[in-house]
Each structure stands twice: as structure tokens, then as C-alpha cells.
Design a protein around this motif. Structure first.
Motif, short mmCIF file in Angstrom:
data_model
loop_
_atom_site.label_atom_id
_atom_site.label_comp_id
_atom_site.label_asym_id
_atom_site.label_seq_id
_atom_site.Cartn_x
_atom_site.Cartn_y
_atom_site.Cartn_z
N LYS A 207 30.60 8.11 -110.74
CA LYS A 207 31.96 8.85 -110.59
C LYS A 207 32.07 9.43 -109.06
O LYS A 207 33.06 9.28 -108.37
N ILE A 210 32.87 6.59 -106.82
CA ILE A 210 34.16 5.90 -107.01
C ILE A 210 35.24 7.08 -106.40
O ILE A 210 36.19 6.63 -105.64
N ASP A 215 34.42 0.81 -104.24
CA ASP A 215 34.87 -0.17 -105.13
C ASP A 215 34.07 -1.21 -105.46
O ASP A 215 34.27 -2.20 -106.15
N LYS A 232 36.17 2.06 -116.51
CA LYS A 232 37.30 2.95 -116.64
C LYS A 232 38.39 2.58 -115.85
O LYS A 232 39.44 3.34 -115.91
N THR A 233 37.96 2.04 -114.66
CA THR A 233 38.90 1.85 -113.22
C THR A 233 40.00 0.57 -113.68
O THR A 233 40.56 0.29 -112.92
N ALA A 236 39.56 -2.13 -110.71
CA ALA A 236 39.43 -1.63 -109.42
C ALA A 236 38.06 -1.51 -108.80
O ALA A 236 37.76 -1.48 -107.62
N VAL A 237 37.02 -1.20 -109.65
CA VAL A 237 35.65 -1.43 -109.26
C VAL A 237 34.81 -2.31 -110.20
O VAL A 237 34.67 -2.30 -111.31
#
Length: 364
Positions: A207, A210, A215, A232-233, A236-237
Motif C-alpha cells: 500500500k 502504491i 505501478d 485491488k487497483t 493499474a499495478v
């Protein structure tokens, strides 16, 4: 828990280097092979892979081998107690799979000279019945760094460090050097988790990265928590499997992995007991020896990037490329490796510096 190598040792050899001790005069009809694990088998990473290696021994030799193991053994007095019980219980060979078991391994080995002890990632072989083995994880980090450098959109990549010891530092350096090689604009952030296996701490570290705009995340800890955070992104990651393939995230953030493939070594060493060729040894294998595998590179990675990463993997395997090839400077700008020079193993095993371009300090 410091299961990996803390200091360089001149005695650490290349590959499977015989370091003394006469071969056994006769083989054995049956071997009781025992394993001590620092974490739970279900960690999805480090211990999971060691146990997979133990199961490969069973598959290779069938009823010629009896397996025994104990999970989540703390490093220290508890380890010495467990090892003593195993030796008294008839174990012929005991694999101790964490760096912090080193002193306990040698202490118990002195009391049971007829039992063979194999210590993962350590360097002490104080007794003739103690051998050591390790893997060149930094080779896999070079492949991951190449993918990271090509795939990042923010030009910010991250690394979750467990403890600031040479194995981890060389992994960070290799990851960054190869990302920088393909993307000069890349920046690296390192977060130290100070654990090998603690999903909550590992998730917090992911976290934090991020939140910094990272990324692409590599982790040097043992659970799948960093990939779970990346998932959870919503794409994006991205990240990598660590120690095991972590296939449950193949359809999500996991684009490849470093797989610690201990099975061939375990099969070889137990086989040597069975056929009477066992000798004390020190092993440090990598991609070429099959102890470091690169997990499937998924379709999320463009074909040309996949080809580039696989070509690097193959060059390392062939011995035509070393991940630490100069010119490379240290973080302070001082010269370390000249043009074309490759890092001696002693430098790697005692690595206590970041390379030029990495910001932040290595905790003391």
C-alpha cells in the motif's frame, strides 16, 4: 528472522563445490529425510516451495524414502530442540530451510555425527556432516527488472525488502539496474517490511508503494499479500510471484514470477545417500542449474517485452551474460565494476551498498 546470508564467506563456493568429507562407503536401502520449515506450508511462497521439493524426493524414490517435516519452527532455541528430536527419531538427513537455523544446525550436528545436515542459505560448515545450499535469486531479479522497466507507466517501480541483508540488497540492485537499462527514466522506491512472512505487514508495504505512485512491485517476502493489494487497483499495478509461481494471480496483477526450485537439489542429495556417493558440499545454483526458474510471462506483457525478458533469461542460463556486469558505480558515485567486468561472488555475498541511481539508505 535472518535466514539468508548476512556476511560474505570465502568458503562459499560456486555451484555444487565439494568441500571435503569422504564419500560414504556404502549406500542405504532407505533414507528418512526430514525438513524444518520457518513458516507454514501454506504460505504460498518460500516454505511452500521447500515442501514441494520434499514431495519431489518422495516422488523420485517412492518407498525408499520416508519424509518427516515440522512447520513454523522459530529460529533459535526451538530450532535446536526440533533438530535434536529429529536426529533422535531416526532422521538420516535433515534440511534446515532458513538462515537463522545456522548455529542450531551446526550445534546439533556436532552431537550426531552420523546424521547429515543441510542448511539453506547459510555459510557455516563447522562440522563435516553439515552442507550448505543457496540459489542465485538476483538472476531472476534481472529478468523482473527488465519487465518492470518496460511495463511501468509512471516510471516508478517498487521493491518490498524483508531484511537489509546481502541477498536482499543484491536483488534490489539487480532489479533496478535492469529496469534502468531499458528505461533510463525509471525511479525505484524500497519499503522494508522487516519480516519474511507477515501478510499484514507485507500488505501495508505494498500500500505504501502504491500510495507513492508505484505501478510495478517486486517483493522479497513470502506471502501473496503484495499481489492481493495490487489486485485491488483493477489493473493499474502489476507485480511478480515470489519464491513460488503464485498462479492464483495469473489472471490479475502477476505477470511472471521467480520460482525457487529446490526439488532437484533435494532429489540429488537424498539420492547420494541412497547410492553411497554423498559428500559434504556447498551449492549456489541459479537459472543455469535449474534452482531459479522464471514463471510463465503472461499475455499482459507485450510480445516484444516477453521476448526481451526471455532472451535475458537464456543468456544468463548460457553463461554469456552476468547480471552484474560493469560499468557499475556504487550509490555514492564511486566506481565498483569497470567496463565489462563482472562481480566476484564474494562481493555479491557481502553486498552492503546500493548502486548508483537508487535513493534512500540501507538500514543498519
Amino acid at each position: 528472522m535472518l535466514r539468508r546470508t548476512l556476511l560474505a564467506s570465502a568458503a562459499l563456493g560456486l555451484g555444487l563445490t565439494l568441500s571435503g568429507g569422504a564419500a560414504m562407503a556404502a549406500g542405504m536401502d532407505k533414507v528418512k529425510a526430514c525438513f524444518v520449515y520457518v513458516g507454514p506450508i501454506g504460505d504460498g511462497g518460500w516454505t511452500f516451495q521447500h515442501h514441494d521439493g520434499a514431495l519431489q524426493v518422495q516422488a523420485a524414490y517412492g518407498d525408499k524414502v520416508e519424509l518427516q517435516w515440522q512447520e513454523s519452527v522459530p529460529e533459535g532455541a526451538d530450532a535446536e530442540r526440533v533438530l535434536t528430536q529429529m536426529a533422535l527419531g531416526g532422521c538420516n538427513i535433515i534440511f534446515t530451510t532458513s538462515f537463522g537455523y545456522m548455529d542450531a544446525t551446526n550445534a546439533v550436528a556436532a552431537k550426531f555425527p552420523d546424521v547429515k545436515f543441510e542448511h539453506a542459505t547459510g555459510f557455516k560448515r563447522d562440522q563435516p556432516n553439515v552442507s550448505t545450499y543457496n540459489a542465485r535469486f538476483y538472476e531472476g531479479r534481472a529478468v523482473q527488472g527488465t519487465i518492470a522497466g518496460r511495463m511501468t507507466k509512471s516510471n516508478k517501480i517498487g521493491y518490498i525488502g524483508s531484511f537489509p541483508i546481502p541477498e536482499v540488497v543484491m536483488g534490489i540492485n539487480s532489479y533496478y539496474l535492469h529496469a534502468k537499462k531499458v528505461n533510463p527514466a525509471v525511479e525505484l522506491s524500497v519499503v522494508w517490511a522487516y519480516t519474511w512472512f507477515d501478510p499484514a505487514k507485507e500488505a501495508d508495504a505494498a500500500k505504501a508503494l502504491i500510495d507513492q505512485g508505484v505501478d510495478v512491485i517486486a517483493a522479497h517476502t513470502d506471502s501473496t499479500a503484495p499481489l492481493a493489494e495490487a489486485a485491488k487497483t483493477n489493473g493499474a499495478v502489476i507485480g511478480f510471484g515470489q519464491a513460488s509461481d503464485m498462479v492464483e494471480y495469473k489472471d490479475g496483477p502477476r505477470v511472471s514470477s521467480i520460482i525457487d526450485n529446490w526439488g532437484p537439489y533435494y532429489v540429488k542429495r537424498v539420492g547420494a545417500l541412497l547410492d553411497g556417493t554423498y559428500e559434504q558440499a556447498d551449492a549456489w545454483e541459479g537459472i543455469a542449474g535449474g534452482e531459479v526458474l522464471i514463471g510463465e510471462i503472461t499475455a499482459a506483457v507485450p510480445a516484444e517485452v516477453k521476448a526481451e525478458a526471455e532472451a535475458l533469461r537464456d543468456a544468463i542460463a548460457a553463461g554469456t551474460y552476468h547480471p552484474f556486469t560493469g560499468p557499475i558505480n556504487k550509490q555514492d558515485g564511486s566506481a565498483w565494476l569497470a567496463e565489462g567486468a563482472t562481480a566476484p561472488d564474494g562481493d555479491l555475498l557481502g553486498m552492503n551498498f546500493f548502486v548508483e541511481g537508487i535513493t534512500g539508505d540501507i538500514p543498519q
